[in-house]
Design a protein around this motif. Structure first.
Motif, PDB file in Angstrom:
ATOM      1  N   UNK A   1      32.296  75.181   4.835  1.00  0.00           N
ATOM      2  CA  UNK A   1      32.179  74.355   3.637  1.00  0.00           C
ATOM      3  C   UNK A   1      31.394  73.094   3.957  1.00  0.00           C
ATOM      4  N   UNK A   2      30.697  72.584   2.948  1.00  0.00           N
ATOM      5  CA  UNK A   2      29.830  71.422   3.095  1.00  0.00           C
ATOM      6  C   UNK A   2      30.387  70.282   2.248  1.00  0.00           C
ATOM      7  N   UNK A   3      30.399  69.087   2.822  1.00  0.00           N
ATOM      8  CA  UNK A   3      30.890  67.913   2.106  1.00  0.00           C
ATOM      9  C   UNK A   3      29.761  67.289   1.292  1.00  0.00           C
ATOM     10  N   UNK A   4      30.012  67.144  -0.008  1.00  0.00           N
ATOM     11  CA  UNK A   4      29.098  66.456  -0.911  1.00  0.00           C
ATOM     12  C   UNK A   4      29.866  65.354  -1.635  1.00  0.00           C
ATOM     13  N   UNK A   5      29.165  64.299  -2.001  1.00  0.00           N
ATOM     14  CA  UNK A   5      29.797  63.211  -2.729  1.00  0.00           C
ATOM     15  C   UNK A   5      29.172  63.076  -4.108  1.00  0.00           C
ATOM     16  N   UNK A   6      29.955  62.501  -5.024  1.00  0.00           N
ATOM     17  CA  UNK A   6      29.396  62.071  -6.305  1.00  0.00           C
ATOM     18  C   UNK A   6      29.253  60.561  -6.249  1.00  0.00           C
ATOM     19  N   UNK A   7      28.036  60.086  -6.430  1.00  0.00           N
ATOM     20  CA  UNK A   7      27.788  58.657  -6.370  1.00  0.00           C
ATOM     21  C   UNK A   7      28.527  57.928  -7.491  1.00  0.00           C
ATOM     22  N   UNK A   8      28.944  56.723  -7.212  1.00  0.00           N
ATOM     23  CA  UNK A   8      29.664  55.928  -8.195  1.00  0.00           C
ATOM     24  C   UNK A   8      28.854  55.780  -9.476  1.00  0.00           C
ATOM     25  N   UNK A   9      29.542  55.793 -10.593  1.00  0.00           N
ATOM     26  CA  UNK A   9      28.888  55.615 -11.885  1.00  0.00           C
ATOM     27  C   UNK A   9      28.352  54.202 -12.053  1.00  0.00           C
ATOM     28  N   UNK A  10      28.774  53.285 -11.179  1.00  0.00           N
ATOM     29  CA  UNK A  10      28.318  51.897 -11.260  1.00  0.00           C
ATOM     30  C   UNK A  10      27.132  51.597 -10.349  1.00  0.00           C
ATOM     31  N   UNK A  11      26.661  52.607  -9.613  1.00  0.00           N
ATOM     32  CA  UNK A  11      25.526  52.391  -8.719  1.00  0.00           C
ATOM     33  C   UNK A  11      24.260  52.126  -9.525  1.00  0.00           C
ATOM     34  N   UNK A  12      23.426  51.236  -9.009  1.00  0.00           N
ATOM     35  CA  UNK A  12      22.172  50.918  -9.706  1.00  0.00           C
ATOM     36  C   UNK A  12      21.207  52.096  -9.670  1.00  0.00           C
TER      37      UNK A  12
ATOM     38  N   UNK B   1      20.575  56.174  -9.197  1.00  0.00           N
ATOM     39  CA  UNK B   1      21.133  57.532  -9.246  1.00  0.00           C
ATOM     40  C   UNK B   1      22.650  57.571  -9.461  1.00  0.00           C
ATOM     41  N   UNK B   2      23.177  56.824 -10.420  1.00  0.00           N
ATOM     42  CA  UNK B   2      24.633  56.842 -10.646  1.00  0.00           C
ATOM     43  C   UNK B   2      25.122  58.233 -11.040  1.00  0.00           C
ATOM     44  N   UNK B   3      26.248  58.625 -10.460  1.00  0.00           N
ATOM     45  CA  UNK B   3      26.880  59.886 -10.822  1.00  0.00           C
ATOM     46  C   UNK B   3      26.269  61.117 -10.201  1.00  0.00           C
ATOM     47  N   UNK B   4      25.165  60.993  -9.482  1.00  0.00           N
ATOM     48  CA  UNK B   4      24.523  62.170  -8.916  1.00  0.00           C
ATOM     49  C   UNK B   4      25.276  62.682  -7.695  1.00  0.00           C
ATOM     50  N   UNK B   5      25.125  63.978  -7.440  1.00  0.00           N
ATOM     51  CA  UNK B   5      25.726  64.609  -6.264  1.00  0.00           C
ATOM     52  C   UNK B   5      24.791  64.397  -5.077  1.00  0.00           C
ATOM     53  N   UNK B   6      25.360  63.975  -3.955  1.00  0.00           N
ATOM     54  CA  UNK B   6      24.545  63.604  -2.801  1.00  0.00           C
ATOM     55  C   UNK B   6      25.286  63.908  -1.506  1.00  0.00           C
ATOM     56  N   UNK B   7      24.547  63.913  -0.416  1.00  0.00           N
ATOM     57  CA  UNK B   7      25.156  63.868   0.908  1.00  0.00           C
ATOM     58  C   UNK B   7      25.440  62.411   1.261  1.00  0.00           C
ATOM     59  N   UNK B   8      26.449  62.159   2.086  1.00  0.00           N
ATOM     60  CA  UNK B   8      26.630  60.785   2.557  1.00  0.00           C
ATOM     61  C   UNK B   8      25.398  60.345   3.344  1.00  0.00           C
ATOM     62  N   UNK B   9      24.950  59.121   3.090  1.00  0.00           N
ATOM     63  CA  UNK B   9      23.767  58.639   3.799  1.00  0.00           C
ATOM     64  C   UNK B   9      23.188  57.409   3.147  1.00  0.00           C
ATOM     65  N   UNK B  10      22.097  56.926   3.714  1.00  0.00           N
ATOM     66  CA  UNK B  10      21.459  55.730   3.190  1.00  0.00           C
ATOM     67  C   UNK B  10      20.291  55.315   4.055  1.00  0.00           C
ATOM     68  N   UNK B  11      19.785  54.122   3.802  1.00  0.00           N
ATOM     69  CA  UNK B  11      18.576  53.665   4.489  1.00  0.00           C
ATOM     70  C   UNK B  11      18.873  53.291   5.941  1.00  0.00           C
ATOM     71  N   UNK B  12      17.853  53.463   6.763  1.00  0.00           N
ATOM     72  CA  UNK B  12      17.924  53.113   8.182  1.00  0.00           C
ATOM     73  C   UNK B  12      17.780  51.609   8.330  1.00  0.00           C
ATOM     74  N   UNK B  13      18.794  50.971   8.893  1.00  0.00           N
ATOM     75  CA  UNK B  13      18.763  49.527   9.107  1.00  0.00           C
ATOM     76  C   UNK B  13      18.110  49.203  10.449  1.00  0.00           C
TER      77      UNK B  13
END
Length: 216
Positions: A67-78, A80-92
């Motif tokens: 099984x693969x883990x997917x998240x639903x982005x918060x509806x309050x995000x600026x 892609x709110x509510x979209x299904x995504x993998x956990x992740x983000x920009x490289x700092x």
């Protein structure tokens, strides 16, 4: 250029963890095909920024399924709110590596620490219309831990069977005009989830990596 209709008629894949690991050994340098980038190249004139996502795969002992883990982005995000995504983000700038970025973001978003995972490998980058080149890092979750969702970023989390995601019969290719420009993307339906855009594109990339390895 990919023959989308041929892909949609391709057979499902049911790989083992070892087969996924072997497939990723040769795929890390091959960019993932994005149909939208080919039909609307003018939308992809960016100075791209680096980002990473984690594709966490868990072997469920009760069912024997991966099984693969997917998240639903918060509806309050600026973005892609509510979209299904993998956990992740920009490289700092302070991140030691792109793999560190994927693991750090996973800890921040769903509370799973790096010691829960065994890294299996990477896919090639997926370039997004929002200006990120996203590196998917694939990992086996070797220790199940309770999720702790960051409410500011994550609405819900879902475990989706890998064999559903690796069956082209569950994909659709959608083209539509946005601002008088034709755009194209994949989407996957699982129960009441619609997985589309970048996330579906990365899953397509995982399918192609495993398929290419199985042919060699």
């Amino acid at each position: 250029m990919l023959d989308v209709s041929h892909f949609l008629e391709s057979p499902p894949l049911t790989p083992s963890i070892d087969e996924i690991r072997a497939a990723l050994d040769i795929e890390a340098s091959n960019s993932i095909y994005n149909p939208d980038q080919h039909i609307a190249p003018q939308a992809y004139c960016h100075e791209y920024r680096a980002a990473a996502v984690l594709i966490p795969i868990f072997h469920c002992p009760e069912t024997g399924q991966l099984k693969v883990l997917l998240t639903q982005r918060s509806l309050n995000m600026r973005n892609h709110p509510g979209q299904i995504a993998f956990p992740g983000g920009k490289h700092d700038p302070g991140d030691a590596s792109i793999q560190y970025t994927a693991l750090r973001e996973t800890l921040e978003e769903v509370g799973l620490s790096p010691d829960c995972f065994d890294l299996l490998g990477e896919l090639g980058e997926y370039c997004s219309v929002s200006g990120f080149c996203i590196k998917p890092v694939v990992a086996e979750m070797t220790r199940m831990s309770e999720l702790s969702l960051c409410e500011e970023e994550v609405e819900q989390a879902h475990w989706v069977p890998l064999n559903h995601l690796l069956d082209p019969q569950n994909f659709r290719y959608v083209e539509r005009e946005i601002g008088n420009v034709k755009r194209g993307f994949f989407e996957i339906i699982y129960e009441d989830l619609k997985i589309w855009g970048v996330t579906a594109g990365i899953i397509f990339g995982l399918y192609k990596a495993i398929e290419n390895h199985s042919r060699n």
